[in-house]
Scaffold this motif. Sequence first.
Motif, PDB file in Angstrom:
ATOM      1  N   TYR A 156      67.093   1.313  47.541  1.00 52.98           N
ATOM      2  CA  TYR A 156      66.444   2.474  46.927  1.00 52.98           C
ATOM      3  C   TYR A 156      64.940   2.339  47.115  1.00 52.98           C
ATOM      4  N   ILE A 157      64.311   3.326  47.801  1.00 53.09           N
ATOM      5  CA  ILE A 157      62.916   3.161  48.207  1.00 53.09           C
ATOM      6  C   ILE A 157      62.033   4.362  47.894  1.00 53.09           C
ATOM      7  N   TRP A 158      62.543   5.335  47.115  1.00 54.73           N
ATOM      8  CA  TRP A 158      61.661   6.475  46.885  1.00 54.73           C
ATOM      9  C   TRP A 158      60.470   6.063  46.033  1.00 54.73           C
ATOM     10  N   GLN A 159      59.422   6.850  46.152  1.00 53.90           N
ATOM     11  CA  GLN A 159      58.139   6.588  45.515  1.00 53.90           C
ATOM     12  C   GLN A 159      57.521   5.276  45.998  1.00 53.90           C
ATOM     13  N   SER A 160      57.925   4.834  47.203  1.00 49.38           N
ATOM     14  CA  SER A 160      57.307   3.655  47.812  1.00 49.38           C
ATOM     15  C   SER A 160      56.412   4.141  48.957  1.00 49.38           C
ATOM     16  N   ALA A 161      55.904   3.178  49.729  1.00 50.08           N
ATOM     17  CA  ALA A 161      55.012   3.546  50.839  1.00 50.08           C
ATOM     18  C   ALA A 161      55.753   3.657  52.167  1.00 50.08           C
ATOM     19  N   VAL A 162      57.070   3.700  52.114  1.00 48.94           N
ATOM     20  CA  VAL A 162      57.878   3.801  53.333  1.00 48.94           C
ATOM     21  C   VAL A 162      57.808   5.223  53.890  1.00 48.94           C
ATOM     22  N   SER A 163      57.700   5.331  55.211  1.00 51.11           N
ATOM     23  CA  SER A 163      57.633   6.637  55.866  1.00 51.11           C
ATOM     24  C   SER A 163      58.995   7.028  56.422  1.00 51.11           C
ATOM     25  N   GLU A 222      73.083   2.118  53.300  1.00 46.35           N
ATOM     26  CA  GLU A 222      72.758   3.322  52.532  1.00 46.35           C
ATOM     27  C   GLU A 222      71.302   3.231  52.075  1.00 46.35           C
ATOM     28  N   ILE A 223      70.490   4.171  52.550  1.00 51.01           N
ATOM     29  CA  ILE A 223      69.063   4.183  52.213  1.00 51.01           C
ATOM     30  C   ILE A 223      68.779   5.438  51.392  1.00 51.01           C
ATOM     31  N   ILE A 224      68.373   5.240  50.149  1.00 49.79           N
ATOM     32  CA  ILE A 224      68.133   6.388  49.268  1.00 49.79           C
ATOM     33  C   ILE A 224      66.634   6.556  49.095  1.00 49.79           C
ATOM     34  N   ASN A 225      66.137   7.721  49.536  1.00 45.70           N
ATOM     35  CA  ASN A 225      64.705   7.997  49.502  1.00 45.70           C
ATOM     36  C   ASN A 225      64.436   9.399  49.005  1.00 45.70           C
ATOM     37  N   GLY A 226      65.202   9.860  48.026  1.00 54.15           N
ATOM     38  CA  GLY A 226      64.993  11.196  47.501  1.00 54.15           C
ATOM     39  C   GLY A 226      65.969  11.490  46.396  1.00 54.15           C
ATOM     40  N   LEU A 227      65.876  12.680  45.857  1.00 54.41           N
ATOM     41  CA  LEU A 227      66.705  13.064  44.718  1.00 54.41           C
ATOM     42  C   LEU A 227      67.631  14.225  45.059  1.00 54.41           C
ATOM     43  N   ASP A 228      68.194  14.175  46.287  1.00 55.86           N
ATOM     44  CA  ASP A 228      69.187  15.202  46.574  1.00 55.86           C
ATOM     45  C   ASP A 228      70.464  14.881  45.795  1.00 55.86           C
ATOM     46  N   GLU A 229      71.404  15.795  45.807  1.00 55.83           N
ATOM     47  CA  GLU A 229      72.606  15.653  44.978  1.00 55.83           C
ATOM     48  C   GLU A 229      73.382  14.382  45.316  1.00 55.83           C
ATOM     49  N   THR A 230      73.472  14.053  46.597  1.00 57.75           N
ATOM     50  CA  THR A 230      74.213  12.857  47.008  1.00 57.75           C
ATOM     51  C   THR A 230      73.540  11.592  46.515  1.00 57.75           C
ATOM     52  N   ALA A 231      72.204  11.555  46.598  1.00 58.86           N
ATOM     53  CA  ALA A 231      71.472  10.367  46.169  1.00 58.86           C
ATOM     54  C   ALA A 231      71.599  10.138  44.671  1.00 58.86           C
ATOM     55  N   PRO A 261      64.663   8.509  37.945  1.00 59.31           N
ATOM     56  CA  PRO A 261      63.489   9.063  37.294  1.00 59.31           C
ATOM     57  C   PRO A 261      63.207  10.472  37.789  1.00 59.31           C
ATOM     58  N   THR A 262      62.473  11.226  37.019  1.00 58.64           N
ATOM     59  CA  THR A 262      62.112  12.582  37.406  1.00 58.64           C
ATOM     60  C   THR A 262      61.072  12.523  38.507  1.00 58.64           C
ATOM     61  N   PRO A 263      61.309  13.183  39.627  1.00 62.12           N
ATOM     62  CA  PRO A 263      60.352  13.110  40.730  1.00 62.12           C
ATOM     63  C   PRO A 263      59.056  13.816  40.381  1.00 62.12           C
ATOM     64  N   GLU A 264      57.965  13.354  40.995  1.00 65.45           N
ATOM     65  CA  GLU A 264      56.681  13.997  40.763  1.00 65.45           C
ATOM     66  C   GLU A 264      56.674  15.394  41.374  1.00 65.45           C
TER      67      GLU A 264
END
Length: 503
Positions: A449-456, A471-480, A492-495
């Motif tokens: 799980y890498i959202w809100q990190s500095a990964v591009s 499995e790489i989760i980098n967002g808040l879509d329904e599947t993630a 967490p609630t995304p910015e």
Amino acid sequence: MLIAILLQVSDWAIFFGRFHPVLVHLPIGFLLLAALLEMGRRSGKIAVSDSTIAFVLLWSALGATLACVAGYLLSLGGGYEEQLLNDHKWQGIWVAILAWVAWLVKSERFADKVPFGPLFYVPALGIATLLTMLAGHKGGSLTHGDGYLTQYTPEPFRGLAGLPPRAEEITELKPIANVEQALVYQDIVQPILNVRCVQCHNASKQKGGLRMDGLDKLMKGGENGAVFVVGKGAESELVKRCLLPLEDDKHMPPKGKTQLTNAQIDLLSWWIDQGAPADKKVAELQVNEAIKPALATLSKGGQEPESTEGSQSAVLSLQVPAPDAKAVESLKKVNLLVMPLAQGQNLVEVSAVNAPSLADGQVALLAPLSEQVVWLKLGRTQVTDAAMAEVAKLKNLNKLHLEHTAITDAGLKKLTNLSYLEYLNLIGTKVTDAGLKELAALKGLKSVYIWQSAVSDSGIVALRKARPNLEIINGLDETAVAAFLKAGEVPPTPEVPAKDKKQ
């Protein structure tokens, strides 16, 4: 001297007293046998001598006497409803007295010396047998709660006996449809206590002098004082006893009973931290990220969701030595929670949920448990890359939380030898594409799980090319979100993007 010691509350008294359930079966069996032999002899169905019945009655009297002594010693430990205990005690004493009377009348040595002996024999034997059954009923109520023997009486016998309708038995928590509007004590805390604690802490059985069937009783505490300190969940006995090793005599619930889940313990601790309110709703209390996973389980009746990394992991079948007790105690002194993954296993989870100030130097305390620590939660602590050298020594580590810490690419380089690692949470860290590239070496890794990190995005594409099944989760879509919840977390609630804030 020995008798004087036994008649006081002591380990010796309780030791011998706990043989009461074993000894009490001796008079029950022999008295019933004597009654059956006597009925068979008088009806002419069997041929049995008076000396045989007298021999059985002697053992009945001896057994009843020993059971009375052991029962008294057991009662010294306290925790029983006084009237119920008193009834049970005197019924047992009368069983012993009447068994001795029946034996005296039946024995060849004393029969002639007891005036009007034959007149006392049948009543003594009959009443002793009846009292044995009544005392057994009271004993069952003392041990398992009032009405234990009649609890499952079916209709129409229940109505004919004048028993009230059977109350619904609660063995598991009911799902809560709207957790935000749930009353924390009434809908969450007390139901947890009802299914895990009240059996031994109720009106008829008050183990340790403690009742847990109501907030007013809970606040009174027990023989050892208060069970919780308002505002300090981690320092409260109610929580601390649940987190002791299962083999510890003070662990609650006792070994052999269904244990509280990690989420249930977290909820109790959170309620105490929030001031142990009696009438506040979840929405009215402070809900931090740490407690959100536990609250999320309430919609499923308090059952912790299965995690992809835990339920099928080979590491959970490993046989390792028991955790070193001193090492566990050292971890607890810095507010780390140490919890067994399952009964009968020596693998543990260590969580810093109550230790936000945990720093690099304290992570070294994990070293003596390098084989036992399988799940490690260091999220939202003060750990940095320096601590990862100690984490890398945990050779059986399967699940690692580093969310919202100062971990960078340099720290990830130190973790590449963790062959059992399947789950890694890097949310809100400073990890970049370079650090993500290091994860390709972790062949057992299944989810990161890498959202809100500095990964591009390009870094994610590169890792997916190197590890197609990761499995790489980098967002808040329904599947993630679904995957994250399945792993036992609440996202967490995304910015809100800047362009949306202006609207």
